[in-house]
Design an enzyme around this catalytic site. Structure first.
Site, short mmCIF file in Angstrom:
data_model
loop_
_atom_site.label_atom_id
_atom_site.label_comp_id
_atom_site.label_asym_id
_atom_site.label_seq_id
_atom_site.Cartn_x
_atom_site.Cartn_y
_atom_site.Cartn_z
N GLU A 1 0.82 -1.21 0.00
CA GLU A 1 0.00 0.00 0.00
C GLU A 1 0.86 1.27 0.00
OE1 GLU A 1 -3.26 1.90 2.93
OE2 GLU A 1 -3.09 -0.27 2.92
N ASP A 2 1.96 1.23 0.74
CA ASP A 2 2.71 2.48 0.97
C ASP A 2 4.02 2.60 0.20
OD1 ASP A 2 0.75 3.08 2.78
OD2 ASP A 2 1.86 2.38 4.53
#
Length: 735
Positions: A91-92
């Site tokens: 996600e990051d």
């Protein structure tokens, strides 16, 4: 000036957390596991190296903490530790799921994928949270560890919520109480569920939380003495009979104490079972049930039990696998005490929930089709048959899977477990869809009952069917289970489709008769005439006779009149744009009470906030509505429509008066009402809107609605009223 960060100190801190994780996980590790965990740690450390959390600490401490919770508090193993360490990597950071699969295998990749939030566009009116939740549940059919790690992630976020801005705190806390706490409960993670509930209260109703925490802390010494005296004779007798055991006394959670106070309308001192005594037995599995009842008989030899408060989840475990024997007994000091009796295995399952099931499964102690697995099968079925919007799905999921159960039987004695308040019609659909669709009624304990009959524990139910029976819209009011609702809706949809085709045929024949061409222009003319915007609805209503086809006449199709455009529902985006226009791009704080015409806001009648209350604004088509953060509806609004929440605060203004409700109780006497009204109107210059007082057997209870300026004003009045002779309790209530 920014504080300087010593990289060496930080590195040692990270290593300390990592080593602690390895120490905790050591009993579960075998073969290559430690190397795999090290690889995941280094990958996560590298991927997140530039990132910091809101609190300023290195981001890697978050995945480490989630992995720690997964192993220490939920009892998960290596795969889960690796997935927890990597859960935010996709996600990051630039990492893809394919990279995770290449480095750590398909199982870890699948779990990480389930934990990665959805990105992209969501249909209007659904919430991102609901979509993420649905995605996470879809992975439940493959791997329940996704949900367990997600709960660990949420628990750590709640423990570190201090560093978040206020509106984020409210949104995250509300999602937690709405979804994650009930889910933890359903998966048997009681300790985590209680902590999530307490943390929710800490951030949404801080004053109440602090007040109750202090009261529990102050009563700790007396409570410990009481437990010691209460347990002494039981302890002695268990030793005499040769039991291996442990006895714990645990206080109830702050949230459950508050819920009890509100539900039973009592004060802190009147909550009679502030703590429970737990007796944990070390006995072989085949002797568990007998041993629990033996201990029950020892406890009740010393203390009188309350016959209405016996709960036997040893013979019939809860749907989440919870097994325990609960009884409430009267102590010698006149206090009720809950005693929970269970084996070490049962306690493990009660504390660690789903994960502990697997541990005991190899020994054959959990039947392959345990109640918890039956529940998971139900979730799968719900996901497979559900084609409603994410929000609708989430509501149904909560209704069906986060409630108490009712136990009923078929005529042949097969046990059917349904949600509390389920009906005979729910029972019919649970047995088979065809039986549900043709259900006429039921024989419950040999007595005829209608479809809407609410089942009670122990009912024996025989379903009566007929080939001529057909579901109707009304049936949706008789069912609460997702399966029944889904199947009825599906049948009604198919039925509507078939009838719409009949309607289309009728309209086509009518146009043919009139010699009118069947084209879009002419269809628009008919829709405009009947004030319909959906052709399928139009055809359906023609077929069932709600619209009269004879009204379709030549005059409708006059070529000299311009054909109307196809009617359309209000563009959903328009509302959002309006709100954007009003709020301005950057203004995300609504200041209530200033002399401004910019905002059209109203005070919510469900919780009547007054200046001084912690509040938020909620965007609606009618303008912005101001609610208290402790409003009963707040949780749902913040969970599902976080994007419509507007941060709000009051300005200092005293010229406005706000309505508030006060509840008052005490012993009745002549002149009491006079004293109460005099204090309200004379000494505080408060206008009273209404007062109702009921008196019964020398005891009175009343409700007063008053107009006040703010919370200080209200609190002063409550203090003065509580000093009136005979008044025992004065409190504000959400009017």
């Amino acid at each position: 000036m920014a504080t300087l960060i010593d990289p060496e100190v930080e590195r040692n801190e990270i290593l300390r957390h990592y080593r602690r994780l390895l120490r905790t996980a050591k009993p579960y590790l075998s073969g290559n596991d430690a190397k795999l965990i090290k690889k995941a740690f280094n990958t996560s450390l590298e991927a997140h190296k530039e990132m910091r959390r809101k609190s300023g600490e290195p981001y890697i401490l978050h995945p480490l903490a989630v992995a720690q919770i997964a192993v220490e508090e939920i009892g998960l193993g290596t795969t889960s530790i690796v997935a927890a360490l990597l859960h935010d990597v996709v996600e990051d950071t630039p990492w893809e799921i394919s990279d995770v699969e290449r480095e750590f295998g398909p199982r870890v990749a699948q779990i990480v994928d389930g934990l990665t939030k959805i990105s992209g566009v969501f249909e209007y009116g659904t919430s991102e949270q609901a979509e993420n939740f649905r995605k996470m549940l879809l992975t439940l059919s493959e791997d329940v560890r996704v949900i367990l790690i997600k709960i660990a992630d949420r628990l750590h976020n709640m423990r570190t919520l201090d560093s978040m801005p206020r509106h984020k705190q409210l949104k995250i806390a509300s999602e937690t109480i709405y979804l994650y706490a009930p889910l933890a409960h359903r998966l048997g993670l009681y300790a985590i569920k209680s902590e999530l509930e307490d943390l929710y209260l800490k951030y949404t109703d801080t004053e109440v939380y602090n007040d109750l925490t202090n009261k529990v802390r102050q009563s700790r010494g007396a409570r410990n003495r009481f437990i010691k005296e209460f347990v002494a004779p039981i302890d002695e007798e268990l030793k005499a009979q040769g039991f291996g055991f442990e006895i714990k006394g645990r206080p109830k959670s702050i949230y459950s104490i508050l819920r009890k106070m509100r539900k039973q309308n009592v004060t802190f001192d009147e909550v009679y079972d502030l703590f429970a005594i737990r007796v944990i037995l070390d006995v072989p599995q085949e002797q568990e049930k007998a041993a629990c009842w033996q201990v029950y008989s020892i406890v009740t030899d010393f203390y009188q039990p309350n016959p209405d408060r016996l709960r036997d989840w040893v013979s019939t475990p809860k749907a989440n696998g919870y097994e325990s024997l609960h009884t409430t007994v009267m102590s010698r000091t006149g206090q009720w005490v809950e005693v929970q009796i269970r084996s070490r295995r049962m306690d493990d399952i009660a504390e660690k929930g789903y994960a502990a099931h697997w541990k005991y499964k190899d020994t054959g102690s959990v039947q392959p089709e345990s109640t918890l697995e039956a529940w998971i099968a139900k979730v799968r079925e719900m996901l497979e048959t559900n084609n409603s919007s994410a929000l609708e799905f989430m509501d149904e999921f909560r209704q069906n899977l986060f409630v108490k159960e009712v136990y009923a039987f078929t005529p042949k004695g097969k046990l059917v477990i349904l949600p509390d308040k389920a009906t005979a019609l729910d029972f019919a659909f649970d047995i088979h869809t065809h039986i549900g669709l043709q259900c006429l009624g039921a024989k419950v304990n040999q007595k005829l009952e209608p479809l809407s009959y609410q089942l009670r524990n122990g009912d024996q139910v025989e379903i009566l069917t007929s080939h001529k029976q057909r579901p109707t819209e009304e049936w949706l009011q008789y069912v609460i289970t997702s399966k029944a609702r889904g199947k009825i809706k599906e049948w009604l949809r198919d039925d509507k489709k078939a009838k719409s085709e009949d309607g289309r045929f009728i309209v086509e024949k009518r146009l043919e008769l009139l010699g009118i061409e069947n084209n879009q222009d002419n269809l628009n003319r008919m829709l405009a005439h009947f004030n319909m915007y959906n052709p399928q609805d139009f055809y359906y209503r023609i077929a069932i006779g709600q619209l009269d086809g004879r009204e379709i006449k030549e005059a409708l199709f006059d070529p000299t009149q311009e054909a109307p455009r196809s009617p359309s529902i209000l563009e959903p985006k328009a509302f959002d744009q309006e709100v954007q226009k009003i709020r301005g791009v950057r203004a995300d704080m609504l200041v209530i009470g200033e002399e401004t015409q910019k905002f059209d806001y109203t005070i919510a009648p469900c919780c009547n906030p007054i200046p001084g209350d912690d509040v938020f604004g909620f965007e609606t088509e009618q303008g912005i509505v101001i609610h208290r953060t402790s409003c009963p509806k707040a949780v749902e609004m913040m969970s599902n429509y976080g994007n419509r929440i507007v941060r709000a605060k009051w300005t200092d203004q005293l010229e406005l008066a706000f309505l508030a409700g006060i509840r008052i109780k005490g012993s009745d006497r002549v002149g009491l009402v006079n004293d109460v009204t005099r204090i309200i109107s004379n000494s505080l210059k408060v206008n009273m809107r209404s007062i109702t007082i009921d008196s019964n057997d020398g005891f009175f209870e009343g409700q007063i609605m008053v107009f006040v300026n703010d919370t200080d004003h209200l609190n002063k009045m409550i203090q003065r009223l509580s000093k009136v002779n005979g008044v025992l309790l004065v409190e504000r209530f959400a009017s």
